[in-house]
Design an enzyme around this catalytic site. Structure first.
Site, mmCIF file in Angstrom:
data_model
loop_
_atom_site.group_PDB
_atom_site.id
_atom_site.type_symbol
_atom_site.label_atom_id
_atom_site.label_comp_id
_atom_site.label_asym_id
_atom_site.label_seq_id
_atom_site.Cartn_x
_atom_site.Cartn_y
_atom_site.Cartn_z
ATOM 1 N N SER A 49 -46.647 23.547 -40.922
ATOM 2 C CA SER A 49 -46.714 24.253 -39.645
ATOM 3 C C SER A 49 -47.116 25.708 -39.834
ATOM 4 O O SER A 49 -47.084 26.246 -40.954
ATOM 5 C CB SER A 49 -45.349 24.213 -38.949
ATOM 6 O OG SER A 49 -44.422 25.046 -39.637
ATOM 7 N N ASP A 83 -49.813 21.808 -38.445
ATOM 8 C CA ASP A 83 -49.052 21.557 -37.227
ATOM 9 C C ASP A 83 -48.704 22.841 -36.460
ATOM 10 O O ASP A 83 -48.505 23.902 -37.056
ATOM 11 C CB ASP A 83 -47.754 20.828 -37.595
ATOM 12 C CG ASP A 83 -47.122 20.127 -36.413
ATOM 13 O OD1 ASP A 83 -47.865 19.545 -35.595
ATOM 14 O OD2 ASP A 83 -45.886 20.145 -36.304
ATOM 15 N N HIS A 84 -48.605 22.695 -35.138
ATOM 16 C CA HIS A 84 -48.165 23.779 -34.243
ATOM 17 C C HIS A 84 -48.906 25.087 -34.518
ATOM 18 O O HIS A 84 -48.296 26.146 -34.716
ATOM 19 C CB HIS A 84 -46.651 23.996 -34.359
ATOM 20 C CG HIS A 84 -45.857 23.079 -33.494
ATOM 21 N ND1 HIS A 84 -45.879 23.141 -32.117
ATOM 22 C CD2 HIS A 84 -45.021 22.069 -33.808
ATOM 23 C CE1 HIS A 84 -45.083 22.202 -31.628
ATOM 24 N NE2 HIS A 84 -44.561 21.528 -32.630
ATOM 25 N N ASP A 105 -51.756 24.334 -30.640
ATOM 26 C CA ASP A 105 -50.644 24.437 -29.700
ATOM 27 C C ASP A 105 -50.852 25.602 -28.739
ATOM 28 O O ASP A 105 -50.576 26.756 -29.054
ATOM 29 C CB ASP A 105 -49.334 24.615 -30.470
ATOM 30 C CG ASP A 105 -48.116 24.557 -29.564
ATOM 31 O OD1 ASP A 105 -48.285 24.422 -28.338
ATOM 32 O OD2 ASP A 105 -46.989 24.638 -30.097
ATOM 33 N N GLU A 135 -50.524 19.701 -27.203
ATOM 34 C CA GLU A 135 -49.265 19.469 -26.492
ATOM 35 C C GLU A 135 -49.392 19.853 -25.016
ATOM 36 O O GLU A 135 -49.980 20.880 -24.682
ATOM 37 C CB GLU A 135 -48.139 20.278 -27.136
ATOM 38 C CG GLU A 135 -46.773 20.078 -26.486
ATOM 39 C CD GLU A 135 -45.670 20.825 -27.216
ATOM 40 O OE1 GLU A 135 -44.819 21.424 -26.541
ATOM 41 O OE2 GLU A 135 -45.658 20.810 -28.474
ATOM 42 N N HIS A 177 -36.906 20.618 -30.278
ATOM 43 C CA HIS A 177 -37.043 21.038 -31.664
ATOM 44 C C HIS A 177 -35.713 21.561 -32.215
ATOM 45 O O HIS A 177 -34.868 22.055 -31.474
ATOM 46 C CB HIS A 177 -38.075 22.168 -31.778
ATOM 47 C CG HIS A 177 -39.478 21.731 -31.553
ATOM 48 N ND1 HIS A 177 -40.222 22.150 -30.473
ATOM 49 C CD2 HIS A 177 -40.293 20.923 -32.266
ATOM 50 C CE1 HIS A 177 -41.433 21.623 -30.542
ATOM 51 N NE2 HIS A 177 -41.495 20.873 -31.624
ATOM 52 N N GLY A 206 -39.735 16.976 -32.232
ATOM 53 C CA GLY A 206 -38.283 17.115 -32.139
ATOM 54 C C GLY A 206 -37.533 15.813 -32.364
ATOM 55 O O GLY A 206 -36.446 15.608 -31.825
ATOM 56 N N ASN A 227 -42.702 13.114 -35.212
ATOM 57 C CA ASN A 227 -42.554 14.308 -36.044
ATOM 58 C C ASN A 227 -41.091 14.557 -36.384
ATOM 59 O O ASN A 227 -40.240 14.612 -35.488
ATOM 60 C CB ASN A 227 -43.100 15.529 -35.311
ATOM 61 C CG ASN A 227 -44.610 15.526 -35.202
ATOM 62 O OD1 ASN A 227 -45.264 14.522 -35.435
ATOM 63 N ND2 ASN A 227 -45.169 16.663 -34.846
ATOM 64 N N THR A 230 -36.272 18.923 -39.023
ATOM 65 C CA THR A 230 -34.910 19.419 -39.213
ATOM 66 C C THR A 230 -34.053 18.462 -40.029
ATOM 67 O O THR A 230 -33.227 18.893 -40.846
ATOM 68 C CB THR A 230 -34.254 19.692 -37.852
ATOM 69 O OG1 THR A 230 -35.047 20.653 -37.142
ATOM 70 C CG2 THR A 230 -32.852 20.239 -38.015
#
Length: 277
Positions: A49, A83-84, A105, A135, A177, A206, A227, A230
């Site tokens: 990310s 990512d993101h 994003d 997104e 997330h 998330g 995805n 965490t």
């Protein structure tokens, strides 16, 4: 073996299963993700990310090269995904650094701004052979709790995909997330409506906060790319804390190895859920 993200996702969609996409922060993350995928015997996606690049002092190339090398040595198909990404400068580095895909994003912008920025990014990315994700809606967690009022509208999603030309769409359907508990509740009826409304694979961000049964139902309803970040960090940090509590060695390998092993086990369990094994 390194494989294009788009091919991995398309294969999962054809078979009616999900594909796990896991966040890479350190090389140990990449090694653990691939080890976990090999144990499950399924394909996987390594994600780096913009936040992870920032952790590496803004340098994409070193961590990207390490992840790409781990992918190439794998016995299962492994994709590499940026990512993101909110930075155009970073997005435009993806192809040159070996990525097969990127998520642009612009979800913090209003609808028109999101469409304009994403369409331009998708055009640039496609010209370099990238598979592009974006997104629509707001998946909370880092900036606040997710709320029903910002969930992805099916009609708007259909128009957005047509206007931007993206290859996959991350949707807001109840996950958040950075959750450390697994009590998010997904709107499966909305997922089904989004699947019917849009021609591209749907992505769930998330996913660490979603329970196993809910993840299986989400895949059955139409989610393809799942995805997870965490959950790996919980496993990683927990293992390190346990090791440091019982040993005095200053050798980081003494605690990084069990931390890597815990992440790999977490990946295997998650992949068995989302691939409906």
């Amino acid at each position: 073996m390194f494989s294009p993200t788009g091919e991995i996702v398309a294969d999962a969609q054809r078979r009616g299963v999900g594909v796990g996409a896991f966040n890479v922060i350190t090389v140990e993350h990449a090694e653990a993700i691939v080890t976990g995928a090999e144990a499950a015997g399924v394909a996987v996606i390594l994600q780096i990310s913009e936040n992870a690049v920032r952790f590496h002092d803004g340098r994409l190339a070193p961590i990207a090269a390490a992840a790409r090398c781990v992918a190439e040595l794998s016995s299962v198909p492994v994709g590499l995904h940026l990512d993101h990404v909110e930075s155009d400068e970073l997005f435009d580095q993806a192809a040159a650094n070996g990525f097969g895909s990127a998520m642009y994003d612009a979800s913090k912008r209003d609808y028109e701004g999101n469409v304009a920025a994403t369409a331009a990014a998708a055009q640039r990315g496609h010209a370099q052979g990238l598979w592009i994700e974006s997104e629509l809606g707001e998946v909370g967690g880092k900036d606040g709790a997710h709320a029903p009022g910002v969930r992805t509208d099916p009609g708007e999603a259909a128009a957005y995909v047509a206007a931007t030309g993206v290859d996959a769409l991350a949707v807001a359907v109840g996950s958040s997330h950075a959750m450390t508990t697994r009590d998010a509740r997904l709107d499966h009826a909305l997922i089904e409506q989004l699947r019917e409304a849009t021609p591209v694979p749907l992505v769930l961000h998330g996913s660490s906060g979603v329970g196993d049964d809910d993840l299986r139902k989400a895949v059955a309803a139409g989610i393809v790319k799942i995805n997870i970040g965490t959950a790996l960090n919980i496993a990683f940090t927990g293992a390190i804390r346990r090791e440091l509590a019982v040993q005095t060695s200053v050798d980081p390998r003494r605690y990084l190895r069990p931390a890597r092993d815990e992440m790999a086990a977490t990946v295997t369990r998650a992949l068995r859920v989302v691939t409906l094994l």
